[in-house]
Design a protein around this motif. Sequence first.
Motif, PDB file in Angstrom:
ATOM      1  N   GLU A   5       1.016  -1.195   0.235  1.00  0.00           N
ATOM      2  CA  GLU A   5      -0.015   0.089   0.199  1.00  0.00           C
ATOM      3  C   GLU A   5       0.813   1.423  -0.175  1.00  0.00           C
ATOM      4  O   GLU A   5       0.009   2.184  -0.763  1.00  0.00           O
ATOM      5  CB  GLU A   5      -1.012  -0.029   1.025  1.00  0.00           C
ATOM      6  CG  GLU A   5      -1.786  -0.780   1.331  1.00  0.00           C
ATOM      7  CD  GLU A   5      -3.170  -1.090   1.939  1.00  0.00           C
ATOM      8  OE1 GLU A   5      -2.319  -0.721   3.558  1.00  0.00           O
ATOM      9  OE2 GLU A   5      -3.523  -1.472   2.564  1.00  0.00           O
ATOM     10  N   GLN A   6       1.454   1.278   0.629  1.00  0.00           N
ATOM     11  CA  GLN A   6       2.747   2.492   0.541  1.00  0.00           C
ATOM     12  C   GLN A   6       3.274   2.606  -0.900  1.00  0.00           C
ATOM     13  O   GLN A   6       3.673   3.205  -0.632  1.00  0.00           O
ATOM     14  CB  GLN A   6       3.657   2.694   1.555  1.00  0.00           C
ATOM     15  CG  GLN A   6       3.669   2.372   3.035  1.00  0.00           C
ATOM     16  CD  GLN A   6       4.468   2.556   4.126  1.00  0.00           C
ATOM     17  OE1 GLN A   6       5.538   1.834   4.111  1.00  0.00           O
ATOM     18  NE2 GLN A   6       5.060   3.882   4.844  1.00  0.00           N
ATOM     19  N   ARG A   7       3.790   1.680  -1.046  1.00  0.00           N
ATOM     20  CA  ARG A   7       4.238   2.083  -2.364  1.00  0.00           C
ATOM     21  C   ARG A   7       3.145   2.186  -3.548  1.00  0.00           C
ATOM     22  O   ARG A   7       3.183   3.022  -4.833  1.00  0.00           O
ATOM     23  CB  ARG A   7       4.488   0.530  -2.817  1.00  0.00           C
ATOM     24  CG  ARG A   7       5.849   0.709  -3.722  1.00  0.00           C
ATOM     25  CD  ARG A   7       5.986  -0.495  -4.594  1.00  0.00           C
ATOM     26  NE  ARG A   7       5.385  -1.458  -5.657  1.00  0.00           N
ATOM     27  CZ  ARG A   7       4.248  -1.081  -6.271  1.00  0.00           C
ATOM     28  NH1 ARG A   7       4.732   0.519  -6.820  1.00  0.00           N
ATOM     29  NH2 ARG A   7       2.823  -1.648  -6.507  1.00  0.00           N
ATOM     30  N   LYS A   8       1.922   1.985  -3.506  1.00  0.00           N
ATOM     31  CA  LYS A   8       1.333   1.684  -4.316  1.00  0.00           C
ATOM     32  C   LYS A   8       1.106   3.551  -3.869  1.00  0.00           C
ATOM     33  O   LYS A   8       0.690   4.422  -4.926  1.00  0.00           O
ATOM     34  CB  LYS A   8      -0.415   1.059  -4.099  1.00  0.00           C
ATOM     35  CG  LYS A   8       0.242  -0.240  -5.022  1.00  0.00           C
ATOM     36  CD  LYS A   8      -1.211  -1.359  -4.860  1.00  0.00           C
ATOM     37  CE  LYS A   8      -0.280  -2.277  -5.066  1.00  0.00           C
ATOM     38  NZ  LYS A   8      -1.813  -3.558  -4.985  1.00  0.00           N
ATOM     39  N   GLN A   9       1.070   3.936  -2.680  1.00  0.00           N
ATOM     40  CA  GLN A   9       0.372   4.985  -2.727  1.00  0.00           C
ATOM     41  C   GLN A   9       1.747   7.008  -3.074  1.00  0.00           C
ATOM     42  O   GLN A   9       1.468   7.522  -3.956  1.00  0.00           O
ATOM     43  CB  GLN A   9       0.489   5.203  -1.097  1.00  0.00           C
ATOM     44  CG  GLN A   9       0.202   7.120  -0.788  1.00  0.00           C
ATOM     45  CD  GLN A   9       0.218   7.335   0.998  1.00  0.00           C
ATOM     46  OE1 GLN A   9       0.891   6.933   1.257  1.00  0.00           O
ATOM     47  NE2 GLN A   9      -0.912   7.520   1.260  1.00  0.00           N
ATOM     48  N   LEU A  10       3.154   5.686  -3.147  1.00  0.00           N
ATOM     49  CA  LEU A  10       4.494   6.832  -3.320  1.00  0.00           C
ATOM     50  C   LEU A  10       3.980   6.840  -5.168  1.00  0.00           C
ATOM     51  O   LEU A  10       4.190   7.648  -5.539  1.00  0.00           O
ATOM     52  CB  LEU A  10       5.391   6.193  -2.853  1.00  0.00           C
ATOM     53  CG  LEU A  10       6.881   6.297  -4.473  1.00  0.00           C
ATOM     54  CD1 LEU A  10       6.781   8.161  -4.253  1.00  0.00           C
ATOM     55  CD2 LEU A  10       7.874   5.575  -3.776  1.00  0.00           C
ATOM     56  N   SER A  22      12.958  11.792  -8.319  1.00  0.00           N
ATOM     57  CA  SER A  22      13.817  11.930  -8.121  1.00  0.00           C
ATOM     58  C   SER A  22      14.340  13.393  -7.204  1.00  0.00           C
ATOM     59  O   SER A  22      15.028  13.254  -5.763  1.00  0.00           O
ATOM     60  CB  SER A  22      15.564  13.151  -9.308  1.00  0.00           C
ATOM     61  OG  SER A  22      15.651  11.982  -9.803  1.00  0.00           O
ATOM     62  N   LEU A  23      13.401  14.345  -6.989  1.00  0.00           N
ATOM     63  CA  LEU A  23      13.263  14.926  -5.616  1.00  0.00           C
ATOM     64  C   LEU A  23      12.682  14.662  -4.481  1.00  0.00           C
ATOM     65  O   LEU A  23      12.625  14.931  -3.374  1.00  0.00           O
ATOM     66  CB  LEU A  23      11.683  15.945  -6.311  1.00  0.00           C
ATOM     67  CG  LEU A  23      12.545  17.041  -7.690  1.00  0.00           C
ATOM     68  CD1 LEU A  23      11.689  18.216  -7.962  1.00  0.00           C
ATOM     69  CD2 LEU A  23      13.642  17.668  -7.269  1.00  0.00           C
ATOM     70  N   VAL A  24      11.014  13.096  -4.823  1.00  0.00           N
ATOM     71  CA  VAL A  24      11.091  12.692  -3.633  1.00  0.00           C
ATOM     72  C   VAL A  24      12.142  12.612  -3.379  1.00  0.00           C
ATOM     73  O   VAL A  24      12.370  11.882  -2.576  1.00  0.00           O
ATOM     74  CB  VAL A  24      10.060  11.546  -4.274  1.00  0.00           C
ATOM     75  CG1 VAL A  24       9.384  10.806  -3.271  1.00  0.00           C
ATOM     76  CG2 VAL A  24       8.450  12.746  -4.640  1.00  0.00           C
ATOM     77  N   LYS A  38      18.997   4.685  -6.862  1.00  0.00           N
ATOM     78  CA  LYS A  38      18.438   3.492  -7.296  1.00  0.00           C
ATOM     79  C   LYS A  38      18.762   2.522  -6.723  1.00  0.00           C
ATOM     80  O   LYS A  38      16.536   1.839  -7.184  1.00  0.00           O
ATOM     81  CB  LYS A  38      20.401   2.230  -7.835  1.00  0.00           C
ATOM     82  CG  LYS A  38      19.508   1.502  -8.607  1.00  0.00           C
ATOM     83  CD  LYS A  38      21.263   0.497  -8.026  1.00  0.00           C
ATOM     84  CE  LYS A  38      20.891  -1.073  -9.707  1.00  0.00           C
ATOM     85  NZ  LYS A  38      22.222  -1.299  -9.193  1.00  0.00           N
ATOM     86  N   ASP A  39      18.078   1.755  -5.380  1.00  0.00           N
ATOM     87  CA  ASP A  39      17.362   1.407  -4.337  1.00  0.00           C
ATOM     88  C   ASP A  39      15.932   1.769  -4.354  1.00  0.00           C
ATOM     89  O   ASP A  39      15.149   1.474  -3.877  1.00  0.00           O
ATOM     90  CB  ASP A  39      17.640   1.119  -2.911  1.00  0.00           C
ATOM     91  CG  ASP A  39      18.729  -0.112  -3.475  1.00  0.00           C
ATOM     92  OD1 ASP A  39      19.520  -0.448  -4.465  1.00  0.00           O
ATOM     93  OD2 ASP A  39      19.754   0.171  -2.010  1.00  0.00           O
ATOM     94  N   PHE A  40      16.202   3.330  -3.918  1.00  0.00           N
ATOM     95  CA  PHE A  40      15.134   4.026  -3.606  1.00  0.00           C
ATOM     96  C   PHE A  40      13.889   3.735  -5.139  1.00  0.00           C
ATOM     97  O   PHE A  40      12.946   3.744  -5.483  1.00  0.00           O
ATOM     98  CB  PHE A  40      14.887   5.285  -4.036  1.00  0.00           C
ATOM     99  CG  PHE A  40      13.677   6.273  -3.680  1.00  0.00           C
ATOM    100  CD1 PHE A  40      12.998   6.732  -2.499  1.00  0.00           C
ATOM    101  CD2 PHE A  40      13.395   7.504  -5.028  1.00  0.00           C
ATOM    102  CE1 PHE A  40      12.022   7.087  -2.718  1.00  0.00           C
ATOM    103  CE2 PHE A  40      12.064   8.353  -4.532  1.00  0.00           C
ATOM    104  CZ  PHE A  40      11.340   8.156  -4.025  1.00  0.00           C
ATOM    105  N   ARG A  41      14.524   4.007  -6.950  1.00  0.00           N
ATOM    106  CA  ARG A  41      13.530   3.537  -7.471  1.00  0.00           C
ATOM    107  C   ARG A  41      13.014   2.488  -8.236  1.00  0.00           C
ATOM    108  O   ARG A  41      12.066   2.015  -8.280  1.00  0.00           O
ATOM    109  CB  ARG A  41      14.435   4.218  -8.818  1.00  0.00           C
ATOM    110  CG  ARG A  41      14.307   5.272  -8.781  1.00  0.00           C
ATOM    111  CD  ARG A  41      15.332   5.745 -10.813  1.00  0.00           C
ATOM    112  NE  ARG A  41      15.453   7.277 -10.264  1.00  0.00           N
ATOM    113  CZ  ARG A  41      14.516   8.263 -10.715  1.00  0.00           C
ATOM    114  NH1 ARG A  41      13.799   7.261 -11.355  1.00  0.00           N
ATOM    115  NH2 ARG A  41      14.923   9.837 -10.710  1.00  0.00           N
ATOM    116  N   GLU A  47      10.300  -3.565  -7.360  1.00  0.00           N
ATOM    117  CA  GLU A  47      11.412  -4.732  -7.744  1.00  0.00           C
ATOM    118  C   GLU A  47      11.887  -4.761  -6.866  1.00  0.00           C
ATOM    119  O   GLU A  47      13.403  -6.280  -6.449  1.00  0.00           O
ATOM    120  CB  GLU A  47      11.996  -3.685  -9.057  1.00  0.00           C
ATOM    121  CG  GLU A  47      11.494  -3.908 -10.059  1.00  0.00           C
ATOM    122  CD  GLU A  47      11.911  -2.660 -11.301  1.00  0.00           C
ATOM    123  OE1 GLU A  47      13.330  -3.596 -11.203  1.00  0.00           O
ATOM    124  OE2 GLU A  47      11.818  -2.823 -12.270  1.00  0.00           O
ATOM    125  N   CYS A  48      11.602  -3.803  -5.457  1.00  0.00           N
ATOM    126  CA  CYS A  48      12.059  -4.374  -3.920  1.00  0.00           C
ATOM    127  C   CYS A  48      11.404  -3.645  -3.041  1.00  0.00           C
ATOM    128  O   CYS A  48      10.582  -3.054  -3.483  1.00  0.00           O
ATOM    129  CB  CYS A  48      13.664  -3.692  -4.330  1.00  0.00           C
ATOM    130  SG  CYS A  48      14.131  -2.659  -3.877  1.00  0.00           S
TER     131      CYS A  48
END
Length: 90
Positions: A5-10, A22-24, A38-41, A47-48
């Motif tokens: 849910e957190q990732r989908k909200q992002l 990149s600003l986020v 890179k890990d953030f993206r 993907e992770c």
Amino acid sequence: MNADEQRKQLAQIVLEENLDLSLVWLGYFRISGSANEKDFRLYAAGECQLPTPQRDLISLALRQLATGHQEALERQVDRERSQHLHDHGD
């Protein structure tokens, strides 16, 4: 809120607000986020996974950026409205 849910909200807020990912990440990094860009993206793409404290920091950075973005848009609308009124003598 769970991890998915957190990732989908992002993803949803980034798209809705037309935010630069990149600003986020930069906002997240500024408030002590430890994931590299890179890990953030990879996380944003689903993907992770990141630990809960890091996801919470991302959510916080996202809210701060989205709020700032909305405030900037509101100021722009106000300026345009004022200019329109000034130009038309209303």
